[in-house]
Write a protein that holds these residues in place. Structure first.
Motif, PDB file in Angstrom:
ATOM      1  N   GLN A   1      26.597  52.250  32.886  1.00 43.77           N
ATOM      2  CA  GLN A   1      26.786  50.956  33.515  1.00 43.77           C
ATOM      3  C   GLN A   1      26.241  49.811  32.698  1.00 43.77           C
ATOM      4  O   GLN A   1      26.463  48.654  33.009  1.00 43.77           O
TER       5      GLN A   1
ATOM      6  N   PRO B   1      29.322  46.371  29.281  1.00 40.65           N
ATOM      7  CA  PRO B   1      29.883  45.271  30.079  1.00 40.65           C
ATOM      8  C   PRO B   1      31.310  45.505  30.532  1.00 40.65           C
ATOM      9  O   PRO B   1      31.667  45.166  31.663  1.00 40.65           O
ATOM     10  N   GLU B   2      32.172  46.083  29.666  1.00 42.09           N
ATOM     11  CA  GLU B   2      33.568  46.270  30.077  1.00 42.09           C
ATOM     12  C   GLU B   2      33.663  47.172  31.290  1.00 42.09           C
ATOM     13  O   GLU B   2      34.531  46.998  32.134  1.00 42.09           O
ATOM     14  N   LEU B   3      32.761  48.156  31.365  1.00 44.37           N
ATOM     15  CA  LEU B   3      32.821  49.028  32.527  1.00 44.37           C
ATOM     16  C   LEU B   3      32.180  48.361  33.734  1.00 44.37           C
ATOM     17  O   LEU B   3      32.580  48.597  34.860  1.00 44.37           O
ATOM     18  N   ALA B   4      31.180  47.521  33.463  1.00 40.55           N
ATOM     19  CA  ALA B   4      30.476  46.914  34.588  1.00 40.55           C
ATOM     20  C   ALA B   4      31.366  45.977  35.385  1.00 40.55           C
ATOM     21  O   ALA B   4      31.259  45.901  36.599  1.00 40.55           O
ATOM     22  N   ILE B   5      32.244  45.241  34.684  1.00 41.50           N
ATOM     23  CA  ILE B   5      33.033  44.275  35.444  1.00 41.50           C
ATOM     24  C   ILE B   5      34.366  44.841  35.877  1.00 41.50           C
ATOM     25  O   ILE B   5      35.147  44.184  36.535  1.00 41.50           O
ATOM     26  N   ASN B   6      34.650  46.065  35.519  1.00 42.04           N
ATOM     27  CA  ASN B   6      35.923  46.671  35.876  1.00 42.04           C
ATOM     28  C   ASN B   6      35.878  47.113  37.333  1.00 42.04           C
ATOM     29  O   ASN B   6      34.926  47.757  37.740  1.00 42.04           O
ATOM     30  N   PRO B   7      36.910  46.766  38.110  1.00 44.78           N
ATOM     31  CA  PRO B   7      36.859  47.201  39.505  1.00 44.78           C
ATOM     32  C   PRO B   7      36.819  48.717  39.655  1.00 44.78           C
ATOM     33  O   PRO B   7      36.245  49.236  40.601  1.00 44.78           O
ATOM     34  N   LEU B   8      37.427  49.412  38.707  1.00 43.08           N
ATOM     35  CA  LEU B   8      37.410  50.865  38.797  1.00 43.08           C
ATOM     36  C   LEU B   8      36.301  51.459  37.941  1.00 43.08           C
ATOM     37  O   LEU B   8      36.291  52.665  37.690  1.00 43.08           O
TER      38      LEU B   8
ATOM     39  N   ASP C   1      33.183  52.204  38.321  1.00 48.33           N
ATOM     40  CA  ASP C   1      32.389  53.316  38.856  1.00 48.33           C
ATOM     41  C   ASP C   1      33.164  54.610  38.777  1.00 48.33           C
ATOM     42  O   ASP C   1      32.599  55.668  38.474  1.00 48.33           O
TER      43      ASP C   1
ATOM     44  N   ILE D   1      35.602  55.395  36.715  1.00 46.38           N
ATOM     45  CA  ILE D   1      35.755  55.868  35.340  1.00 46.38           C
ATOM     46  C   ILE D   1      34.482  56.584  34.924  1.00 46.38           C
ATOM     47  O   ILE D   1      34.509  57.658  34.311  1.00 46.38           O
TER      48      ILE D   1
ATOM     49  N   TRP E   1      45.000  45.675  36.088  1.00 40.96           N
ATOM     50  CA  TRP E   1      43.722  45.318  35.476  1.00 40.96           C
ATOM     51  C   TRP E   1      43.804  45.435  33.966  1.00 40.96           C
ATOM     52  O   TRP E   1      44.354  46.380  33.439  1.00 40.96           O
TER      53      TRP E   1
ATOM     54  N   TYR F   1      41.969  46.308  30.810  1.00 34.76           N
ATOM     55  CA  TYR F   1      40.739  47.032  30.523  1.00 34.76           C
ATOM     56  C   TYR F   1      39.984  46.478  29.339  1.00 34.76           C
ATOM     57  O   TYR F   1      38.879  46.914  29.051  1.00 34.76           O
ATOM     58  N   LEU F   2      40.573  45.545  28.620  1.00 38.87           N
ATOM     59  CA  LEU F   2      39.881  45.049  27.446  1.00 38.87           C
ATOM     60  C   LEU F   2      38.981  43.858  27.758  1.00 38.87           C
ATOM     61  O   LEU F   2      38.403  43.278  26.859  1.00 38.87           O
ATOM     62  N   ILE F   3      38.858  43.504  29.025  1.00 36.34           N
ATOM     63  CA  ILE F   3      38.063  42.331  29.348  1.00 36.34           C
ATOM     64  C   ILE F   3      36.606  42.705  29.386  1.00 36.34           C
ATOM     65  O   ILE F   3      36.209  43.664  30.050  1.00 36.34           O
ATOM     66  N   GLY F   4      35.780  41.929  28.674  1.00 36.10           N
ATOM     67  CA  GLY F   4      34.362  42.221  28.710  1.00 36.10           C
ATOM     68  C   GLY F   4      33.527  41.044  29.175  1.00 36.10           C
ATOM     69  O   GLY F   4      32.336  41.173  29.431  1.00 36.10           O
ATOM     70  N   ASN F   5      34.190  39.910  29.329  1.00 38.11           N
ATOM     71  CA  ASN F   5      33.469  38.679  29.627  1.00 38.11           C
ATOM     72  C   ASN F   5      33.539  38.418  31.132  1.00 38.11           C
ATOM     73  O   ASN F   5      34.614  38.434  31.694  1.00 38.11           O
TER      74      ASN F   5
ATOM     75  N   ALA G   1      36.775  37.986  33.656  1.00 38.41           N
ATOM     76  CA  ALA G   1      37.020  38.916  34.752  1.00 38.41           C
ATOM     77  C   ALA G   1      37.300  38.157  36.037  1.00 38.41           C
ATOM     78  O   ALA G   1      38.190  38.528  36.806  1.00 38.41           O
TER      79      ALA G   1
ATOM     80  N   TYR H   1      40.627  38.513  38.333  1.00 36.79           N
ATOM     81  CA  TYR H   1      40.696  38.770  39.772  1.00 36.79           C
ATOM     82  C   TYR H   1      41.607  37.769  40.444  1.00 36.79           C
ATOM     83  O   TYR H   1      42.473  38.113  41.245  1.00 36.79           O
TER      84      TYR H   1
ATOM     85  N   ARG I   1      31.580  45.482  44.617  1.00 37.60           N
ATOM     86  CA  ARG I   1      32.808  46.257  44.605  1.00 37.60           C
ATOM     87  C   ARG I   1      32.724  47.456  45.516  1.00 37.60           C
ATOM     88  O   ARG I   1      32.446  48.560  45.088  1.00 37.60           O
TER      89      ARG I   1
ATOM     90  N   ALA J   1      32.148  56.296  45.299  1.00 34.09           N
ATOM     91  CA  ALA J   1      32.660  57.036  44.158  1.00 34.09           C
ATOM     92  C   ALA J   1      31.896  58.330  43.984  1.00 34.09           C
ATOM     93  O   ALA J   1      32.403  59.294  43.439  1.00 34.09           O
TER      94      ALA J   1
END
Lengths: 212, 765
Positions: free
Chosen positions: A52, A55-62, A64, A66, B234, B236-240, B244, B248, B739, B745
């Protein structure tokens, strides 16, 4: 950190991983060094908190889900083999692999396995169906309060209606494959590979910052 | 690699044995040359032979070239201004609002190029190589006006020093060539003036052509719209985190757009009532347009009468009656049209087009009156000029005759009068230029004020007065404003029309417009993001901007006509501007052809302008247009047919699979896809074969409505659960909260490992 990495990974292990996942020797060593830099606790396994931090995983809605996909059932730690096994899904498909060994079972990064990985992100209770409730959960994560509940329900119904073919009001893996057989989802699956590389790059940044 | 090696070897062998082959000499020589060339080229690729270094060099250069091209493309994309701003607006407000800003950016680019032309080829030479201010009469403020020339009120009215500056036509001198470089300013002025139109026309048509090209791949859209949006939206390449948030918002907007599209497809059809309502609405709107036209005509007539009266006796209202009435109409009619248009119940995208068309018709009335008034003024000035000109010539003759009679010489020096004292004719072109500049400036002021008051002040009031007001200001009246796409787009288009008309008479106008567009972009982006809420029904803009471009093209032609008319028919002023002293403005071209170009070019032009040549050329072009039109229609038809065929094939597949529904089908499907059966859920026992008859009867429905699934139950769901449930009207200001329960999960322990290898089928079933 770097020198420790190479001593903990033996040649035989590398060979096994190579056979199982299809990564090359240099890729495996690089991934191992990144695995160790992610591993803050330095015990050879990764926990959910380690993931976690990306950052890319943290802001991704899915995100958790992944992360969850890396961990085998019921466990909270993943070792390097498990890590590589999951990452293997994202390797790009190579056409000439098919010619090499037709008797071997399907490689981990085949198109179907990629789609299966994606399918399991949505199918939480692992009953091989994406039910309406699971779709609603995903919708709520993606959109939140900005669309009313009724409309979310209708969207979920409509999605099932589009994809469902045997009338059981849920999307099974075959139906999911049919949706995924069109171009777009390839890009999506290919993007997965890219996130992983980005994840690894950011991990490198991370470890550089933390060592300062 | 190996095949290449083999080929090289083969060719070498061939060279060696060529002597022994029973062929003619010619053939052998040819083959020899070929083989030698091949070997030389590719042996280098294999790392041996003479060509090796050269080949390696070539490969390296090719790679560098590819990298350079990619970097250059990245650079060009990064150079596109305001991309992030527009994306932000798009994610919050939808693609239709963003299309306005994209249009604005495109206009800015166009105006920048026009400014470059005007500035580089007309203004700069005059400033650098022409005579300075105050040296000749046309460049000096007349003595009578000099004491008021620096007053702010006069300057703001574009009189005084402004009038006699590079901003306007009158400043430019009519010398045939100026400066060291022998720059032909009058010719350049005329050509730039016409070139502005030519360039704009070219750019507009090219953009229209390019836009119509992108209508392409709508084929797959019908099928899995919602499923795609659900599973693949979505990025998946967004990191900022900020990106994000935008993502949304844009996912939400995209769902809303699809919902609106669905609703439109599902609407209940009561054709007769709808047709009647539409006819009624159009009738009402025609009445109001007619009424406003008559009102404008009446007011203009009155203003002409007022112009004959003494100016000081008129009240402010009477002096500015025309502008007042036109602004009033511009404020009242568009909302009126919108209210009437609600009777029609069109899809929002189509309703927008109708609204644009109607307001366009209204603004044409404004344009007509403006031009009418302007033309009257020009004629009046031309009359006055005749008398002044006669007076000046008479005065000069007097001077010469006096001088010669006094000094008894024939070598008479020109009269020694200070430039400010010379009698000046009314320069009608400068007057026209001033009118256009004033109009543009007042337009800018009105637009900015409207945004400030109509949006910003309103938002402030709603937000802060809400705490102490009886009803909920945010939900009821007046609430926050929505962005008025049609008004803004038309404002932009008409503004550009003014610029095109006025650029010939006021070279500084284009620069003014560039500044205006630049500030407008920032100002409006800020206003939209902080004071407006998204539309209640967010709709997807049509894929191409061609509707706006079409309007722009129409306005371009409308603004070309007055300018060309004045160039061709009206005589230029005798003492100001680059064409002074000539009979017609275009005479400067004739003079250039006669004096500067070789003789045969003059002959060519004479032949080319022969009507006998021009008429057949026009006829040919008309025929070509007809032919190309017919061909393009045929291609479109063929395209549609192909799409239909593909759709039918897909539906048949679906039907076939559905109709053969029995327990073996699932097995068959899986066997097609997977070598191992580990993923096969034991659905065979669970699944009761659904009534096949039902499916069979549904298939005709499928054929009628391609894309809808063959499930009657599903279609009913659409109608019962209202997609028309109102959306929360607040702007999307925050991403969906935490979220979901993230424990979800991890909650139910994941089942046995499936698909990560050779898991066994779940035994818990």
């Amino acid at each position: 950190m770097g020198s420790r990495a190479s001593t903990l990974l033996r040649e035989e292990e590398i060979e096994e991983i190579k056979k199982e996942t299809g990564f090359s020797h240099s890729q495996i060593t690089r991934l191992y060094s990144r695995f160790t830099s992610l591993d803050k606790g330095e015990n050879g396994t990764l926990s959910r908190e380690d993931f976690q931090r990306i950052p890319e995983l943290a802001i991704n809605p899915l995100g958790d889900r992944i992360i969850n996909a890396f961990f085998p059932e019921g466990e909270d730690q993943v070792n390097f083999r498990g890590f590589m096994r999951t990452l293997a899904h994202f390797r790009p498909i190579e056409d000439n692999e098919k010619n090499k060994d037709p008797t071997a079972s399907e490689p981990l990064n085949s198109r179907t396995n990629k789609l299966l990985f994606a399918f399991q992100l949505y199918d939480l209770d692992r009953d091989d169906k994406i039910s309406r409730d699971e779709l609603l959960q995903v919708l709520r994560m993606m959109v939140g309060v900005n669309i009313s509940d009724e409309q979310l329900g209708s969207i979920a119904d409509r999605t099932i209606q589009e994809a469902d073919q045997n009338g059981d009001n849920s999307i099974s893996f075959n139906e999911f494959i049919k949706v995924g057989n069109l171009q777009h989802i390839y890009v999506w699956a290919g993007d997965h590979y890219l996130i992983l590389t980005y994840i690894l790059l950011s991990v490198l940044q991370d470890c550089l910052c933390s060592s300062v | 690699m190996t095949s290449l090696k083999e080929e090289v070897e083969e060719k070498k062998k061939l060279i060696a044995t060529l002597r022994n082959k029973p062929w003619r000499m010619k053939r052998r020589l040819k083959l020899l040359k070929e083989c030698q060339a091949f070997v030389e080229e590719f042996e280098g690729a294999l790392g041996k032979g003479k060509g090796r270094k050269l080949y390696a060099y070539k490969v390296m250069m090719a790679k560098k070239m590819i990298k350079f091209n990619r970097d250059f493309d990245n650079f060009k994309t990064a150079c596109i201004p305001w991309e992030r701003k527009i994306k932000e607006v798009e994610s919050h407000f939808g693609s239709s609002v963003a299309s306005y800003f994209i249009f604005l950016r495109w206009m800015y680019g166009l105006n920048l190029v026009l400014f470059a032309f005007m500035f580089g080829l007309v203004v700069l030479p005059e400033v650098m190589m022409g005579l300075p201010y105050g040296s000749i009469p046309r460049k000096t403020v007349p003595r009578a006006e000099q004491d008021r020339a620096m007053d702010i009120s006069v300057l703001l009215d574009f009189g005084g020093y402004c009038k006699y500056s590079i901003l306007f036509y009158g400043f430019y001198n009519d010398e045939r060539t100026i400066g060291v470089l022998q720059f032909r300013l009058p010719l350049s002025y005329l050509l730039v003036g016409l070139g502005i139109f030519g360039y704009s026309l070219m750019v507009v048509i090219r953009t229209m052509a390019r836009n119509s090209d992108e209508g392409g791949d709508g084929g797959d859209d019908g099928q899995f719209t919602f499923a795609f949006k659900m599973f693949t939206s979505w990025d998946y390449l967004i990191g900022n985190p900020e990106t994000a948030d935008n993502k949304y918002a844009s996912i939400t907007t995209s769902f809303k757009e699809s919902i609106v599209d669905e609703q439109e497809n599902q609407k209940d059809e009561n054709i007769h009532l709808r047709r009647f309502l539409r006819v009624l609405a159009n009738f009402l709107i025609l009445c109001s347009l007619g009424g406003s036209g008559f009102l404008i005509y009446f007011v203009v007539k009155r203003s002409q009468e007022f112009a004959n009266l003494d100016q000081d006796e008129l009240s402010w209202f009477e002096k500015n009656e025309v502008e007042f009435v036109m602004s009033l109409l511009g404020l009242v009619c568009p909302p009126l049209f919108e209210t009437i248009a609600e009777l029609e119940e069109y899809h929002p995208r189509i309703a927008l087009k109708w609204q644009l068309g109607r307001i366009f018709a209204l603004f044409l009335g404004n344009l007509y009156t403006f031009l009418f008034a302007l033309f009257d003024e020009v004629n009046a000035k031309l009359e006055k000029e005749k008398s002044i000109r006669n007076a000046t010539i008479w005065g000069l003759n007097e001077y010469y005759s006096n001088y010669s009679s006094y000094h008894n010489t024939t070598d008479i020096p020109p009269p020694d009068i200070h430039p400010a004292d010379v009698i000046r004719g009314p320069c009608w072109e400068t007057a026209v230029g001033i009118e256009f500049v004033k109009l543009t400036v007042s337009d800018i002021q009105v637009t900015y004020m409207t945004i400030l008051i109509g949006d910003f002040l309103r938002a402030m009031i709603v937000r802060f007065l809400n705490y102490c007001w009886c009803w909920d200001l945010e939900a009821g009246f007046p609430s926050y404003g929505e962005f008025d796409i049609s008004g803004n787009v038309l404002g932009l288009i008409f503004n550009q029309g003014m610029i095109w008309m006025g650029a010939f008479y006021a070279p500084g106008l284009v620069g003014l417009n560039v500044l205006r567009l630049l500030t407008s972009m920032y100002y409006q982006c800020w206003a939209v993001m902080s004071c407006n809420v998204p539309h209640e029904r967010v709709f997807k803009a049509s894929k191409s901007n061609n509707f706006y471009m079409g309007l722009l093209l129409l306005v371009l032609f409308l603004s070309l006509l007055p300018v060309v008319y004045t160039i061709m028919t009206l005589p230029p002023s005798f003492d100001c501007g680059p064409f002074s002293g000539r009979e017609q403005m275009y005479n400067v071209v004739m003079e250039t052809i006669e004096n500067d170009l070789p003789a045969f070019i003059g002959n060519i032009f004479t032949y080319a302008t022969n009507p006998g040549l021009i008429l057949p050329a026009v006829l040919l072009m008309v025929l070509a247009i007809y032919y190309l039109n017919a061909t393009s229609k045929n291609y479109q038809n063929a395209n549609l047919e192909l799409k239909k065929k593909m759709q039918m094939a897909r539906d048949e597949e679906k039907n076939r699979r559905n109709n053969k529904e029995n327990t073996n089908q699932v097995m068959q499907d899986l066997e097609d896809l997977l070598p191992n059966r580990s993923l096969l859920p034991p659905a065979a026992e669970e699944e009761k074969p659904p009534p096949v008859l039902e499916k069979g009867s549904k298939s005709p429905k499928v054929a009628k409505r391609p894309g809808a699934a063959a499930n009657g139950k599903g279609v009913n769901i659409q109608k019962d659960v209202s997609l028309a449930a109102p959306n929360p009207k607040a702007a999307v200001t925050h991403p969906p909260g935490p979220r979901g329960p993230s424990g979800n999960a991890r909650g139910p322990p994941p089942g046995p490992a499936r698909g990560r290898g050779r898991g066994t089928p779940p035994s818990r079933r």
